[in-house]
Design a protein around this motif. Structure first.
Motif, PDB file in Angstrom:
ATOM      1  N   GLU A 229      93.154  52.375  21.816  1.00 55.66           N
ATOM      2  CA  GLU A 229      92.154  51.501  21.192  1.00 55.66           C
ATOM      3  C   GLU A 229      92.738  50.852  19.946  1.00 55.66           C
ATOM      4  N   PRO A 230      92.226  49.668  19.574  1.00 54.59           N
ATOM      5  CA  PRO A 230      92.749  49.000  18.386  1.00 54.59           C
ATOM      6  C   PRO A 230      92.619  49.881  17.140  1.00 54.59           C
ATOM      7  N   VAL A 231      93.582  49.736  16.238  1.00 53.04           N
ATOM      8  CA  VAL A 231      93.559  50.452  14.968  1.00 53.04           C
ATOM      9  C   VAL A 231      93.104  49.459  13.899  1.00 53.04           C
ATOM     10  N   LYS A 232      91.975  49.761  13.259  1.00 56.44           N
ATOM     11  CA  LYS A 232      91.367  48.807  12.315  1.00 56.44           C
ATOM     12  C   LYS A 232      92.197  48.566  11.075  1.00 56.44           C
ATOM     13  N   ASP A 233      92.738  49.661  10.508  1.00 55.41           N
ATOM     14  CA  ASP A 233      93.500  49.524   9.264  1.00 55.41           C
ATOM     15  C   ASP A 233      94.882  50.159   9.448  1.00 55.41           C
ATOM     16  N   PRO A 234      95.768  49.454  10.171  1.00 54.67           N
ATOM     17  CA  PRO A 234      97.080  50.038  10.473  1.00 54.67           C
ATOM     18  C   PRO A 234      97.899  50.276   9.208  1.00 54.67           C
ATOM     19  N   GLN A 235      98.609  51.393   9.192  1.00 55.22           N
ATOM     20  CA  GLN A 235      99.427  51.753   8.028  1.00 55.22           C
ATOM     21  C   GLN A 235     100.788  52.260   8.477  1.00 55.22           C
ATOM     22  N   THR A 236     101.840  51.736   7.884  1.00 62.95           N
ATOM     23  CA  THR A 236     103.188  52.276   8.056  1.00 62.95           C
ATOM     24  C   THR A 236     104.109  51.619   7.037  1.00 62.95           C
ATOM     25  N   ILE A 237     105.161  52.342   6.651  1.00 65.28           N
ATOM     26  CA  ILE A 237     106.165  51.731   5.766  1.00 65.28           C
ATOM     27  C   ILE A 237     106.960  50.663   6.510  1.00 65.28           C
ATOM     28  N   ALA A 238     106.946  50.717   7.833  1.00 66.25           N
ATOM     29  CA  ALA A 238     107.659  49.726   8.647  1.00 66.25           C
ATOM     30  C   ALA A 238     106.763  48.497   8.787  1.00 66.25           C
ATOM     31  N   THR A 239     106.722  47.676   7.722  1.00 65.35           N
ATOM     32  CA  THR A 239     105.733  46.588   7.651  1.00 65.35           C
ATOM     33  C   THR A 239     105.833  45.614   8.815  1.00 65.35           C
ATOM     34  N   ALA A 240     107.013  45.478   9.401  1.00 61.76           N
ATOM     35  CA  ALA A 240     107.182  44.531  10.515  1.00 61.76           C
ATOM     36  C   ALA A 240     106.287  44.886  11.705  1.00 61.76           C
ATOM     37  N   ILE A 241     106.001  46.177  11.876  1.00 58.99           N
ATOM     38  CA  ILE A 241     105.201  46.613  13.037  1.00 58.99           C
ATOM     39  C   ILE A 241     103.857  47.205  12.593  1.00 58.99           C
ATOM     40  N   ARG A 242     103.387  46.745  11.463  1.00 61.85           N
ATOM     41  CA  ARG A 242     102.071  47.193  10.953  1.00 61.85           C
ATOM     42  C   ARG A 242     100.999  46.322  11.613  1.00 61.85           C
ATOM     43  N   ILE A 243     100.695  46.661  12.883  1.00 63.89           N
ATOM     44  CA  ILE A 243      99.835  45.830  13.735  1.00 63.89           C
ATOM     45  C   ILE A 243      98.864  46.736  14.489  1.00 63.89           C
ATOM     46  N   GLY A 244      97.584  46.377  14.444  1.00 66.41           N
ATOM     47  CA  GLY A 244      96.566  47.255  15.010  1.00 66.41           C
ATOM     48  C   GLY A 244      95.991  46.809  16.337  1.00 66.41           C
ATOM     49  N   ASN A 245      96.317  45.562  16.730  1.00 66.75           N
ATOM     50  CA  ASN A 245      95.742  45.047  17.983  1.00 66.75           C
ATOM     51  C   ASN A 245      96.711  44.055  18.626  1.00 66.75           C
ATOM     52  N   PRO A 246      97.777  44.594  19.247  1.00 62.40           N
ATOM     53  CA  PRO A 246      98.863  43.725  19.731  1.00 62.40           C
ATOM     54  C   PRO A 246      98.413  42.697  20.760  1.00 62.40           C
ATOM     55  N   ALA A 247      98.902  41.464  20.598  1.00 62.41           N
ATOM     56  CA  ALA A 247      98.516  40.372  21.489  1.00 62.41           C
ATOM     57  C   ALA A 247      98.998  40.612  22.921  1.00 62.41           C
ATOM     58  N   SER A 248     100.176  41.217  23.076  1.00 63.37           N
ATOM     59  CA  SER A 248     100.733  41.418  24.426  1.00 63.37           C
ATOM     60  C   SER A 248     100.520  42.855  24.925  1.00 63.37           C
ATOM     61  N   TRP A 249      99.438  43.426  24.502  1.00 67.00           N
ATOM     62  CA  TRP A 249      99.092  44.820  24.827  1.00 67.00           C
ATOM     63  C   TRP A 249      99.237  45.109  26.330  1.00 67.00           C
ATOM     64  N   GLU A 250      98.549  44.299  27.169  1.00 62.83           N
ATOM     65  CA  GLU A 250      98.554  44.592  28.619  1.00 62.83           C
ATOM     66  C   GLU A 250      99.943  44.401  29.229  1.00 62.83           C
ATOM     67  N   PHE A 251     100.693  43.432  28.696  1.00 61.90           N
ATOM     68  CA  PHE A 251     102.051  43.222  29.221  1.00 61.90           C
ATOM     69  C   PHE A 251     102.945  44.414  28.894  1.00 61.90           C
ATOM     70  N   ALA A 252     102.747  44.984  27.713  1.00 62.00           N
ATOM     71  CA  ALA A 252     103.539  46.156  27.326  1.00 62.00           C
ATOM     72  C   ALA A 252     103.201  47.335  28.230  1.00 62.00           C
ATOM     73  N   GLU A 253     101.917  47.505  28.522  1.00 58.24           N
ATOM     74  CA  GLU A 253     101.521  48.593  29.426  1.00 58.24           C
ATOM     75  C   GLU A 253     102.058  48.350  30.828  1.00 58.24           C
TER      76      GLU A 253
END
Ligand code: F0G
Length: 351
Positions: A229-253
């Motif tokens: 499920e989407p993450v509302k307030d994503p947190q990580t020191i890896a700011t490049a991948i601080r994303i809670g609702n990826p656009a290509s979600w289904e393609f990745a799956e």
């Protein structure tokens, strides 16, 4: 002697361009595939790093951006826009300069690395810091491109994926076949989608005997695909991948499932340990998000989930210079010496 000509010229027959296309390139792609000795020893596998920080603006985004800006130019766009955690905006800004079109970028306020902000600034992009996260920026960018004369160059633009798939071609061209396992960080999930497309195309055309299993790793605090499920307030020191609702979600799956792969998470601590191993033991300086691939491989190996003897490629997506704070943090201060050989030798432990 062969000079690399950029991904569009090198893979022209596999990309949506024709003879009239006005190619906008900075010579992207052709990046090193470096054998990783320590990672190979640790895993019992033959591990390679695809070093995407060697691209012109320092990340894999250039492969997609040469296509996206070329297409925008071809269609007569006067302006492009993207949402970004920093690398897409750096790349879009640089390629827009070459195409002589305006570049607008939307970044999450206070959450992009200094080097990336510097790139967007120095290339003259119009930057808006958004009071929100990357997902909010992408929503805003989509809305603007739907309603105003500006072309969207995020990876939801399918030509971005076309460009990025060339990294898989390069790996197969170099190794003579596909690896058994391909590992990469996952943020907005465009890159895992692109590699999978590239590997499938080569296999379908008989240029590889098989496709690899695709393993993607998200940061634990920003792991929506792992959570389901989407993450509302994503947190990580890896700011490049601080994303809670990826656009290509289904393609990745789909890439995960069709390849017999895996999408899992790594903690910030695991990311930083892999980041330090890469720089201190492999000689490859990456930005923290890039180390998520290697962190994931090591996590799986420690859990006994990596069969030895495989050929493994880890994509390391961005250059360490983008975000040097993490290189300096916690490192000892260099000592100062007088201009004196004996003193310097003593400090270096040579005397
Ligand atoms: N690594 C780095 C260094 C990145 O910049 C990104 C994404 C990823 C990994 C994840 O790739 O999104 O295709 O799954 N950066 C985007 C940006 C979001 O705006 O620069 P992905």
């Amino acid at each position: 002697t062969h000079q690399w000509r950029g991904i569009i010229e090198e893979y022209r027959d596999r990309l949506p361009v024709d003879d009239a296309t006005p190619v906008v390139s900075l010579g992207e792609g052709g990046t090193p595939l470096v054998h990783a000795q320590v990672l190979s020893e640790r895993t019992g596998c033959d591990v390679y790093l695809k070093v995407e920080g060697a691209n012109p603006t320092g990340s894999f985004k250039d492969r997609g951006m040469t296509m996206a800006i070329t297409r925008a130019k071809e269609e007569g766009a006067k302006a492009v826009i993207c949402a970004s955690t920093g690398n897409t905006s750096a790349s879009a800004a640089a390629y827009a300069v070459r195409a002589r079109i305006v570049c607008a970028v939307l970044v999450p306020q206070g959450k992009i690395a200094l080097g990336k902000m510097g790139q967007a600034l120095v290339h003259g992009a119009k930057i808006l810091q958004v009071d929100g996260n990357f997902d909010d920026c992408l929503t805003l960018a989509r809305g603007l491109s739907d309603n105003y004369p500006v072309a969207l160059v995020n990876s939801v633009n399918p030509v971005r994926i076309e460009g990025q798939k060339t990294a898989a071609f390069e790996i197969v061209d170099r190794l003579g076949d596909a690896p058994d396992l391909h590992v990469l960080p996952v943020g907005n999930a465009g890159n895992i989608t692109a590699y999978w497309k590239g590997y499938q195309e080569y296999a379908a055309d008989g240029l590889a005997t098989h496709t690899p299993r695709m393993w993607g790793f998200q940061a634990s605090g920003a792991a929506p695909i792992v959570r389901g499920e989407p993450v509302k307030d994503p947190q990580t020191i890896a700011t490049a991948i601080r994303i809670g609702n990826p656009a290509s979600w289904e393609f990745a799956e789909a890439a995960r499932d069709a390849s017999g792969g895996l999408i899992d998470e790594v903690t910030d601590r695991q990311i930083l340990a892999a980041y330090r191993l890469l720089s201190a033991q492999e000689g490859v300086f990456v930005e923290p998000a890039s180390a998520a691939s290697v962190a994931g491989l090591l996590k799986a190996a420690e859990a006994g989930r990596v069969d030895p003897g495989q050929r493994v490629v880890c994509t390391v997506t961005g250059n360490g210079l983008k975000d040097p704070d993490w290189a300096v943090a916690g490192a000892p201060q260099p000592v100062t010496v007088p201009v004196d050989a004996a003193a310097a030798a003593a400090r270096l432990g040579l005397a």
